[in-house]
Write a protein that holds these residues in place. Structure first.
Motif, mmCIF file in Angstrom:
data_model
loop_
_atom_site.group_PDB
_atom_site.id
_atom_site.type_symbol
_atom_site.label_atom_id
_atom_site.label_comp_id
_atom_site.label_asym_id
_atom_site.label_seq_id
_atom_site.Cartn_x
_atom_site.Cartn_y
_atom_site.Cartn_z
ATOM 1 N N ASP A 5 -37.422 -21.985 -32.789
ATOM 2 C CA ASP A 5 -37.377 -22.297 -31.243
ATOM 3 C C ASP A 5 -37.179 -23.844 -31.061
ATOM 4 O OD1 ASP A 5 -38.321 -19.632 -30.884
ATOM 5 O OD2 ASP A 5 -40.409 -20.090 -30.462
ATOM 6 N N GLU A 6 -36.918 -24.054 -29.742
ATOM 7 C CA GLU A 6 -36.516 -25.312 -29.591
ATOM 8 C C GLU A 6 -38.048 -25.818 -28.686
ATOM 9 O OE1 GLU A 6 -33.539 -27.547 -29.841
ATOM 10 O OE2 GLU A 6 -33.655 -26.117 -31.341
ATOM 11 N N VAL A 7 -38.623 -26.301 -29.473
ATOM 12 C CA VAL A 7 -40.032 -26.547 -28.876
ATOM 13 C C VAL A 7 -40.149 -27.674 -28.036
ATOM 14 C CG1 VAL A 7 -42.678 -26.922 -29.465
ATOM 15 C CG2 VAL A 7 -41.169 -25.257 -30.764
ATOM 16 N N HIS A 53 -45.288 -25.066 -23.824
ATOM 17 C CA HIS A 53 -45.225 -24.357 -25.098
ATOM 18 C C HIS A 53 -46.697 -24.715 -25.654
ATOM 19 C CE1 HIS A 53 -44.584 -23.558 -29.148
ATOM 20 N NE2 HIS A 53 -43.427 -22.876 -28.829
ATOM 21 N N ALA A 71 -44.897 -25.319 -34.978
ATOM 22 C CA ALA A 71 -43.658 -24.698 -34.272
ATOM 23 C C ALA A 71 -42.499 -25.101 -34.406
ATOM 24 C CB ALA A 71 -44.278 -24.812 -32.735
ATOM 25 N N SER A 107 -33.719 -26.586 -38.136
ATOM 26 C CA SER A 107 -34.820 -26.587 -37.307
ATOM 27 C C SER A 107 -35.157 -27.768 -36.673
ATOM 28 C CB SER A 107 -36.065 -26.163 -38.033
ATOM 29 O OG SER A 107 -36.465 -27.116 -38.800
ATOM 30 N N GLN A 108 -36.073 -27.724 -35.707
ATOM 31 C CA GLN A 108 -36.421 -29.159 -35.045
ATOM 32 C C GLN A 108 -37.109 -30.061 -35.984
ATOM 33 O OE1 GLN A 108 -37.923 -28.230 -30.848
ATOM 34 N NE2 GLN A 108 -36.093 -29.364 -30.156
#
Length: 382
Positions: free
Chosen positions: A161-163, A144, A156, A105-106
């Motif tokens: 997701d690529e926030v 976002h 997030a 994840s990010q």
């Protein structure tokens, strides 16, 4: 004041030129030409000496710094004698370069960057680390909900997701590591409400965006001239031709649009209106690390008499940008040491699209910078 300079895009032309330049200055092999902080009006004890700068960084590329320096020397960007004389020093810096984290994840990637920054600071016993983004220009991100609130952003980032765009993810990681952040690109970086709030919570200064090195530097001098002489600028059109990695990146429409928007903003905010015309950026591979800009200005004087002005700027972007990267790292480190928090509008002198800047006039920006450094040296900027 031992200061880390962590470069996002550390194997790129600007970063490599900056590292070679910093090492050469430390070794007494070159003069500080182009380093604004070495002018008499700015030089002083609050700024970390070049000898106290320690370099590290992230990049997706893997070409060794010694090879990048040799390639830049062959292209005429830096002297071949420096690439040869500093080979051992460049190899030592190589030990502090890390691959850009991928996968997960990010939140996972940000944690990896934060860990790299913390380890770098601890390993070299640094007083502070300034993160400077000199990576490729990004398109503007899609909105976002997490961009507006720190808690929403953290939640997030842990999802799939690529926030955040890469520049903002590095800014987030820098803040989490307690590092001031400078964005030398027109990318989003720390210019999101959630990130600004986090920087304030951590007591960190930051600066940006988009280093002012060529055509826009000239615009910031000429536009106030037309305004102060009450001359009506009817049109201002520019064509920028550049090669290298930056040129290749700007061939992508989204990145091109972000760059053009940054370059054009100075005219409307200085003149008080937007003249006809625009700026075009074209990639010409053969130009390599050099760029040429041609501008045509039409204007009206007394009784509506029409006149025109043209100028051509031909320069080496890396050689123009690299000393400013060193300047910004030194100034931001000094601001952090003095207790400054939040955006640093006093550093607008260096940027096309500066954060919270009250003016785009280069002369006014210069005076604010001089006043700011005097306060730093006097110990009163906090």
């Amino acid at each position: 004041m031992r200061t880390g300079v962590w470069l996002v895009g550390a194997r790129g032309s600007v970063a490599t030129t900056g590292i070679v330049g910093g090492l050469a200055l430390r070794a007494g092999l070159t003069a500080p030409t182009g380093c604004v902080t070495e002018l008499p009006d700015l030089r002083g004890p609050a700024l970390p000496p070049f000898a106290d700068l320690v370099f590290g960084g992230h990049d997706v590329a893997t070409t060794p710094l010694t090879k990048r320096a040799e390639a830049l020397a062959a292209a005429g960007v830096l002297p071949g004698r420096l690439a040869a004389a500093l080979a051992a020093d460049l190899a030592a810096v190589e030990e502090d370069l890390r691959p850009a984290p991928t996968g997960g994840s990010q939140a996972d990637r940000a944690a990896a960057v934060t860990a790299d920054l913390t380890a770098f600071r601890d390993r070299h016993r640094l007083d502070r680390v300034v993160v400077v983004n000199v990576s490729a220009t990004e398109p503007a991100p899609s909105p976002h909900p997490g961009h507006a609130d720190p808690d929403a952003l953290r939640a997030a980032l842990a999802g799939g997701d690529e926030v955040l765009p890469p520049s903002s993810l590095y800014a987030y990681a820098a803040v989490e590591a307690g590092c001031p952040y400078v964005d030398f690109t027109p990318s989003t970086g720390l210019r999101l409400p959630a990130l600004a709030a986090l920087a304030a919570q951590r007591g960190l200064p930051y600066a940006g965006h988009d280093g002012k090195t060529g055509e826009t530097l000239v615009k910031s001098v000429l536009a106030p001239m037309f305004a102060m002489r009450h001359l009506a600028v009817r049109s201002w059109s520019g064509v920028n031709l550049l090669g290298g990695g930056d040129g290749a990146t700007l061939a992508e429409p989204g990145a091109n649009a972000a760059k053009v928007d940054s370059k054009q903003r100075v005219l409307g905010e200085t003149l008080g209106y937007v003249p006809q015309g625009g700026t075009r950026i074209d990639y010409v591979e053969d130009l390599g690390d050099f760029k040429t800009a041609w501008d045509l200005i039409t204007f009206a004087g007394f009784l509506g008499t029409g006149m025109r002005m043209e100028f051509t700027w031909h320069g080496c972007d890396s050689a123009l940008a690299a000393p400013l990267v060193l300047d910004l790292a030194r100034l931001t480190a000094a601001a952090h040491a003095a207790g400054r928090v939040g955006p640093l509008p006093e550093l607008a002198f260096f940027f096309k699209d500066p954060i919270d800047a009250p003016t785009h006039s280069l002369s006014e920006q210069w005076q604010r910078l001089v006043d700011f450094t005097r306060e730093l040296h006097a110990g009163g900027a906090g």
